[in-house]
Each structure stands twice: as structure tokens, then as C-alpha cells.
Design an enzyme around this catalytic site. Structure first.
Site, PDB file in Angstrom:
ATOM      1  N   HIS A 273      -6.502   6.328  14.206  1.00 11.10           N
ATOM      2  CA  HIS A 273      -5.123   6.124  13.775  1.00 11.10           C
ATOM      3  C   HIS A 273      -4.690   7.299  12.896  1.00 11.10           C
ATOM      4  O   HIS A 273      -5.464   7.769  12.056  1.00 11.10           O
ATOM      5  CB  HIS A 273      -4.989   4.802  13.008  1.00 11.10           C
ATOM      6  CG  HIS A 273      -3.566   4.372  12.858  1.00 11.10           C
ATOM      7  ND1 HIS A 273      -2.739   4.930  11.924  1.00 11.10           N
ATOM      8  CD2 HIS A 273      -2.823   3.485  13.566  1.00 11.10           C
ATOM      9  CE1 HIS A 273      -1.529   4.385  12.048  1.00 11.10           C
ATOM     10  NE2 HIS A 273      -1.551   3.504  13.045  1.00 11.10           N
ATOM     11  N   ARG A 321      -1.080   6.113  17.199  1.00  7.49           N
ATOM     12  CA  ARG A 321      -2.293   5.946  18.019  1.00  7.49           C
ATOM     13  C   ARG A 321      -1.933   5.896  19.501  1.00  7.49           C
ATOM     14  O   ARG A 321      -0.765   5.728  19.852  1.00  7.49           O
ATOM     15  CB  ARG A 321      -3.073   4.697  17.617  1.00  7.49           C
ATOM     16  CG  ARG A 321      -2.216   3.470  17.361  1.00  7.49           C
ATOM     17  CD  ARG A 321      -3.086   2.298  16.933  1.00  7.49           C
ATOM     18  NE  ARG A 321      -2.257   1.249  16.344  1.00  7.49           N
ATOM     19  CZ  ARG A 321      -2.611  -0.025  16.322  1.00  7.49           C
ATOM     20  NH1 ARG A 321      -3.746  -0.403  16.859  1.00  7.49           N
ATOM     21  NH2 ARG A 321      -1.819  -0.907  15.750  1.00  7.49           N
ATOM     22  N   ASP A 327       7.073   6.820  15.396  1.00  4.51           N
ATOM     23  CA  ASP A 327       7.519   6.188  14.157  1.00  4.51           C
ATOM     24  C   ASP A 327       7.642   7.319  13.131  1.00  4.51           C
ATOM     25  O   ASP A 327       6.728   8.147  12.999  1.00  4.51           O
ATOM     26  CB  ASP A 327       6.462   5.150  13.738  1.00  4.51           C
ATOM     27  CG  ASP A 327       6.745   4.495  12.388  1.00  4.51           C
ATOM     28  OD1 ASP A 327       7.514   5.054  11.579  1.00  4.51           O
ATOM     29  OD2 ASP A 327       6.159   3.423  12.134  1.00  4.51           O
ATOM     30  N   CYS A 329       7.217   7.596  10.029  1.00  2.00           N
ATOM     31  CA  CYS A 329       6.221   7.797   8.973  1.00  2.00           C
ATOM     32  C   CYS A 329       5.060   8.675   9.441  1.00  2.00           C
ATOM     33  O   CYS A 329       4.410   9.336   8.636  1.00  2.00           O
ATOM     34  CB  CYS A 329       5.713   6.479   8.407  1.00  2.00           C
ATOM     35  SG  CYS A 329       4.862   5.419   9.568  1.00  2.00           S
ATOM     36  N   TYR A 330       4.832   8.713  10.758  1.00  2.00           N
ATOM     37  CA  TYR A 330       3.753   9.570  11.270  1.00  2.00           C
ATOM     38  C   TYR A 330       4.136  11.043  11.245  1.00  2.00           C
ATOM     39  O   TYR A 330       3.287  11.906  11.499  1.00  2.00           O
ATOM     40  CB  TYR A 330       3.300   9.113  12.661  1.00  2.00           C
ATOM     41  CG  TYR A 330       2.836   7.675  12.646  1.00  2.00           C
ATOM     42  CD1 TYR A 330       1.959   7.231  11.662  1.00  2.00           C
ATOM     43  CD2 TYR A 330       3.294   6.742  13.572  1.00  2.00           C
ATOM     44  CE1 TYR A 330       1.553   5.908  11.599  1.00  2.00           C
ATOM     45  CE2 TYR A 330       2.885   5.411  13.527  1.00  2.00           C
ATOM     46  CZ  TYR A 330       2.017   5.005  12.527  1.00  2.00           C
ATOM     47  OH  TYR A 330       1.620   3.690  12.472  1.00  2.00           O
ATOM     48  N   ASP A 396      11.793   4.305  10.427  1.00  2.00           N
ATOM     49  CA  ASP A 396      10.812   4.406  11.507  1.00  2.00           C
ATOM     50  C   ASP A 396      11.477   4.988  12.760  1.00  2.00           C
ATOM     51  O   ASP A 396      11.098   6.048  13.268  1.00  2.00           O
ATOM     52  CB  ASP A 396      10.273   2.965  11.692  1.00  2.00           C
ATOM     53  CG  ASP A 396       9.564   2.680  13.001  1.00  2.00           C
ATOM     54  OD1 ASP A 396       9.630   3.482  13.929  1.00  2.00           O
ATOM     55  OD2 ASP A 396       8.942   1.585  13.093  1.00  2.00           O
ATOM     56  N   ASP A 403      13.683   2.341   4.484  1.00  2.00           N
ATOM     57  CA  ASP A 403      12.961   1.826   3.310  1.00  2.00           C
ATOM     58  C   ASP A 403      12.334   3.002   2.562  1.00  2.00           C
ATOM     59  O   ASP A 403      12.359   4.135   3.050  1.00  2.00           O
ATOM     60  CB  ASP A 403      11.891   0.792   3.725  1.00  2.00           C
ATOM     61  CG  ASP A 403      10.897   1.343   4.730  1.00  2.00           C
ATOM     62  OD1 ASP A 403      10.375   2.446   4.506  1.00  2.00           O
ATOM     63  OD2 ASP A 403      10.637   0.676   5.751  1.00  2.00           O
TER      64      ASP A 403
HETATM   65  C1  FPP Z   1      -1.091   0.258  12.043  1.00  2.00           C
HETATM   66  O1  FPP Z   1       0.124  -0.309  11.867  1.00  2.00           O
HETATM   67  C2  FPP Z   1      -1.444   1.016  10.791  1.00  2.00           C
HETATM   68  C3  FPP Z   1      -2.691   1.307  10.414  1.00  2.00           C
HETATM   69  C4  FPP Z   1      -3.852   0.884  11.213  1.00  2.00           C
HETATM   70  C5  FPP Z   1      -2.982   2.116   9.181  1.00  2.00           C
HETATM   71  C6  FPP Z   1      -1.941   2.134   8.100  1.00  2.00           C
HETATM   72  C7  FPP Z   1      -2.359   2.921   6.916  1.00  2.00           C
HETATM   73  C8  FPP Z   1      -1.520   3.726   6.247  1.00  2.00           C
HETATM   74  C9  FPP Z   1      -0.128   3.915   6.714  1.00  2.00           C
HETATM   75  C10 FPP Z   1      -1.849   4.518   5.025  1.00  2.00           C
HETATM   76  C11 FPP Z   1      -3.267   4.785   4.641  1.00  2.00           C
HETATM   77  C12 FPP Z   1      -3.412   5.881   3.677  1.00  2.00           C
HETATM   78  C13 FPP Z   1      -3.513   5.839   2.319  1.00  2.00           C
HETATM   79  C14 FPP Z   1      -3.570   7.111   1.570  1.00  2.00           C
HETATM   80  C15 FPP Z   1      -3.588   4.592   1.542  1.00  2.00           C
HETATM   81  P1  FPP Z   1       1.006  -0.825  13.089  1.00  2.00           P
HETATM   82  O2  FPP Z   1       0.151  -1.486  14.117  1.00  2.00           O
HETATM   83  O3  FPP Z   1       2.110  -1.608  12.504  1.00  2.00           O
HETATM   84  O4  FPP Z   1       1.641   0.517  13.627  1.00  2.00           O
HETATM   85  P2  FPP Z   1       1.381   1.343  14.983  1.00  2.00           P
HETATM   86  O5  FPP Z   1       1.832   0.510  16.122  1.00  2.00           O
HETATM   87  O6  FPP Z   1       2.269   2.542  14.805  1.00  2.00           O
HETATM   88  O7  FPP Z   1      -0.070   1.710  15.032  1.00  2.00           O
HETATM   89 ZN    ZN Z   2       6.223   3.600  10.064  1.00  2.00          ZN
HETATM   90  K     K Z   3       4.360   1.480  13.129  1.00  2.00           K
END
Ligand code: FPP
Ligand code: ZN
Ligand code: K
Length: 486
Positions: A273, A321, A327, A329-330, A396, A403
Site C-alpha cells: 500500500h 494499491r 485518491d 491523498c496518494y 480525494d 477535509d
Molecule cells: C487503505 O484504505 C489504507 C491503508 C491500508 C493505509 C492507511 C495509512 C495511512 C494513510 C497513513 C500511514 C502513515 C503514517 C505516517 C501514520 P482504503 O481501503 O480506504 O483506501 P484504498 O482503497 O485507496 O486502498
Molecule cells: Zn484519501
Molecule cells: K482511499
């Protein structure tokens, strides 16, 4: 990519009234001129298998395309089909997020340090002076600190590595002695020793799970606050021969988190991830000179391949991933990996990578240009991630609410896309010396690409490892370097 443009001419005026100045300034958008087809059309090769994953992917493309094609009514697009960064609205949104929040935020109480870091960081990236929050933050942070070391989300809440990391960064952002002196470094250090595990990793709270966030957050805290690496005898990782310290085994722990895909998972044997890729690179970069530590513990070509696969077309943003959606934030978690890797590969004096991971037995070539599409990321951010209503803030993707979290990491990603970092040549082979920790980082705006944004949209550079502005990182570190003992 640069040669293939969608040729759309601006509409020709129908009669004289259309040409007067007033009419043009009132128009809510201009037709986009120079948008490479890559960002306006579906990929040429597509998988014919329809699944719920492919359907949500197609829906996401449908949602993003009008924004990327310069068709949103609320935006003013430039000739590249890119709107301005609406600083004024985002700044207002972030200042109000630092005030009293409505009751529905109660569930996020344990994340209060994060909200502080996200908003302060987003404001700082946009060039705002956040030192006016110092006094209020000092008061708030005091109440979050536990005597046993570490910070929780608020009074009497359990200390957690992520909230501790967030509050330390927030204090670094507001800066000044009062802010730095809030931190009880001695108890913080002994708490980190309790989190340290014999396998090299860190628990995120006492008795809690062990993951790569623990390694990254701990490394950031240790370096910013200039904490000793020695272990206390009560640490689970302590050995009587004195050979183990807080950084022992971190590199191998990170290595075990690299997956068959080339990306990084939160713990060994889990799914890669993007958020964890940033943590992995950041942790390694804090152990010593990243030009040595990164290739020593990671298969860099496979990591770059996985990171590159996170950028999609036509959306041009990053996913976190495989088979998931883009999104904003990535833009940071994945996009923010590139400046660090590029600096390691291209800075003069980069040591021979052949000494690193076996997969790097062939020396990596110097990078001639960007390892990702900076233009694409900038387009995704400015076209798709800005709330263009009165609310402001970053998000996002279109259709999602803005946010503080997304504001912080979208803007951090914008900063990564707009800048290029370099590492000064390092004279020493010893990773443990202060000389390698205080490597000289320099930054310039990224110029080797078509610049699709207007100059006023350039945001501040943020440090590729600490994710705060360079001057904030240097101020807190030099404050604690000058201190003898605790
Ligand atoms: C999946 O979310 C998200 C994760 C598996 C990891 C999230 C971790 C962080 C954002 C920060 C970690 C770092 C620090 C420094 C604390 P989702 O399934 O909602 O999103 P997706 O579909 O985009 O994978
Ligand atoms: Zn996000
Ligand atoms: K996400």
C-alpha cells in the site's frame, strides 16, 4: 505524450457583444486548449473482463474526465486546461478547521493531534505563517502528553506513535522554544524503548500492533528531537551485550515489508500500500544516507515499477494499491516517494548502488528526468482535488467532501510535483554519524517539464523525508542538537 494534443479552438465570437471585455471576464470557463489526449481519453488497451472493480474504475474515470477536460462550470481554466489553486478558500477552510468543530467530530477525538498537523501543514505549504497558533497549540499539546511518555489524542488517552508523531510535527510547524519545550524528551525516549521489538520493528502503542508506521514515526521523532539511540534495560529489544539500539534491525524489518509486487506492506506478508511505501523510504532515509540505506534494504527497480503503476491514465492521480482507485491523498504517500528516490539516484556523489540489495547488482542509471508524470499529478490535483464551492479545501476525488487530511496530503503532493530535491555529496561512509543524518538537502522548482500551472500556484517545498518545510525541520533539530542531555 507532449506531441499529441487535443486541438480545440476557443469558440469564435458570434457577434460584437461577445467580444467585449465584460462578457469574457464573466464567462465561468474557457475551452481547454492544450491537454494531451492521455488525460482526456480512455487508455487504448483495456481489459475486456467486467468486474465490480472495473466498473468502479470506469465510474471514477467518468467522474474525473469533465474536470480534466476543462469542462467544469465553476472553474476558470488556463490555456493548458488547468485551474488556479484557490488558496484563499483553502486557507479559510483550514483556519476554520482549527477552531471549534461540530459534535459529529467526537468520533475523531483520538485523532486531534492529526487534525492539528494536517491543517497547520496545509497552511504552511500554501505559505501561511502558522506561528500565531503557537500559544494555543502549546496548551493543547500539554494536555495530550502522558507522564509515561508519548502523546495520546487528548487528556488521559493512551499514547500512540501516530498521535505522538503528529503532535511533534505540529509543534515543529508552529516553531519556537515554547513549542519545543512542551515535549518531555526523556520520558518520550524511554517510551519508544518500550515499543521497540526484538525483530527490529516498533509497536504503535504499548501492547499494540507492530507495523511500519511505528518504524517511520519513531525515526522521525528520534531525529527531530535528537534523542539517544540507546535502549533502556526494560526494552523488549534490550540485550546485555549492548549491541542493540533503537535503530537495530529497522532496515531488515523494512526489507521484510517489501512484497512480491515490489511495493511495501504495513507488516511483513501483507498487501502493498502506498502509505507504507512512504513510511519505508522515510524510515530508511533516517537511518543514514538514503543513497546507501534505500538500495541496501529494498529492491529499488521493483519498488519504482510498483510506484509508477500507481499513476493512472486518464485520471493522472495515484492509487494506493493494485486495482484500487485514484485518491488525492496518494499524491503524497506515493507521489512523495519520487523526490526522495530521484534525489538518491541523481545527486552527485551518490555511492555505488551495487553495494546494496542483490537485485541492484547492476548499477542503477542516473535518472535523466522525472520518474512520474508531474504534469499529470498537477492536473489531477488542480482539476479534480479542489472543492470549487464556497467550502474550499482539498479532497480525494470529485464527489467527495474536502477535509483536513486530504488538504494536507494533496498539497504535499503538489509540492513534490513542483519541486526537485538534491542531496549534497556525502563525504563519510559511516551511516551512524551526525554528518549523514544532517545531509544537506537543496531544492529547486522543477523546470524540466511543460509547466501547466501559472507561477502563482507554486507552493512551498516540503522536506522529502519529514514532510514539513525544510526550515521548520532544521529549526527544531538544531534546537535539540544544541542541548546537552535531556
Ligand atoms: C487503505 O484504505 C489504507 C491503508 C491500508 C493505509 C492507511 C495509512 C495511512 C494513510 C497513513 C500511514 C502513515 C503514517 C505516517 C501514520 P482504503 O481501503 O480506504 O483506501 P484504498 O482503497 O485507496 O486502498
Ligand atoms: Zn484519501
Ligand atoms: K482511499
Amino acid at each position: 505524450m507532449k506531441s499529441s494534443f487535443q486541438q480545440r479552438s476557443p469558440p469564435q465570437p458570434q457577434d460584437d457583444s461577445e467580444t467585449d471585455e465584460e462578457c469574457i471576464t464573466e464567462r465561468t470557463h474557457y475551452p481547454a486548449f492544450m491537454i494531451p489526449d492521455l488525460f482526456t481519453q480512455l487508455p487504448l488497451v483495456r481489459d475486456a473482463l467486467v468486474t465490480s472493480t472495473s466498473q468502479t474504475q470506469d465510474e471514477t474515470v467518468d467522474t474525473c474526465l469533465p474536470y480534466l477536460a476543462g469542462e467544469d462550470e465553476l472553474f476558470m481554466y488556463n490555456l493548458h486546461g488547468v485551474p488556479n489553486l484557490d488558496r484563499e478558500r483553502h486557507i479559510k477552510f483550514l483556519h476554520s478547521s482549527l477552531g471549534r468543530l461540530p459534535g459529529r467530530f467526537l468520533a475523531a477525538d483520538a485523532s486531534r493531534p492529526w487534525f492539528l498537523y494536517w491543517a497547520l501543514s496545509a497552511l504552511a505549504i500554501m505559505g501561511e505563517d502558522v506561528s500565531s497558533y503557537r500559544e494555543a497549540l502549546v496548551d493543547t499539546a500539554r494536555g495530550m502528553q502522558n507522564e509515561t511518555g508519548g502523546f495520546g489524542g487528548g487528556g488521559k488517552q493512551t499514547s500512540h506513535i501516530a498521535t505522538t508523531y503528529a503532535i511533534v510535527l505540529a509543534l515543529a510547524l508552529v516553531g519556537g522554544e515554547d513549542a519545543f519545550e512542551v515535549i518531555d524528551r526523556k520520558s518520550l525516549w524511554s517510551w519508544l524503548c518500550e515499543l521497540k521489538q526484538p525483530d527490529g520493528g516498533f509497536q504503535v502503542f504499548l501492547g499494540g500492533e507492530e507495523d511500519i508506521r511505528g518504524a517511520y514515526c519513531t525515526a522521525v521523532i528520534i531525529r527531530l528531537l535528537n534523542l539517544p539511540l540507546d535502549l533502556t534495560p526494560t526494552s523488549p529489544a534490550w540485550t546485555s551485550d549492548g549491541t542493540v539500539d533503537l535503530f537495530s534491525g529497522v532496515g531488515d524489518y523494512v526489507r521484510r515489508c517489501q512484497t512480491f509486487e515490489g511495493g511495501i506492506s504495513g507488516q511483513p506478508n501483507a498487501e502493498a500500500h502506498g502509505a507504507y511505501a512512504f513510511c519505508a523510504l522515510g524510515a530508511l532515509a533516517l537511518l543514514g544516507d538514503p543513497r546507501r540505506t534505500i538500495p541496501r534494504y529494498l529492491d529499488v527497480p521493483r519498488l519504482i515499477s510498483w510506484l509508477s503503476s500507481r499513476q493512472y491514465a486518464p485520471e493522472a492521480g495515484f492509487s494506493g494499491r493494485t486495482n484500487k482507485l485514484v485518491d488525492g491523498c496518494y499524491s503524497h504517500w506515493v507521489g512523495g516517494c519520487f523526490p526522495l528516490i530521484e534525489a538518491c539516484l541523481s545527486s552527485p556523489g551518490a555511492p555505488d548502488q551495487a553495494a546494496g540489495h542483490p537485485a541492484n547488482a547492476v548499477r542503477l542509471p542516473p535518472v535523466p528526468e522525472s520518474l512520474f508524470s508531474r504534469e499529470g499529478l498537477i492536473r489531477y490535483i488542480l482539476c479534480c482535488c479542489q472543492d470549487q464551492s464556497k467550502r474550499g479545501g482539498l479532497r480525494d476525488k470529485p464527489g467527495k467532501m474536502s477535509d483536513a487530511y486530504h488538504s494536507c496530503y494533496v498539497l504535499s503532493g503538489l509540492s513534490s510535483a513542483q519541486h526537485q530535491w538534491q542531496l549534497a555529496p556525502s563525504g563519510t561512509e559511516d551511516d551512524s554519524t551526525a554528518a549523514t543524518v544532517d545531509l544537506v538537502w537543496t531544492v529547486l522548482p522543477y523546470l524540466d517539464d511543460v509547466q501547466v500551472f501559472d507561477q502563482k500556484n507554486l507552493v512551498r517545498p516540503i522536506h522529502p523525508v519529514y514532510a514539513i518545510p525544510l526550515h521548520s525541520q532544521q529549526a527544531i533539530r538544531s534546537y535539540f542538537l544544541a542541548k546537552e542531555g535531556f
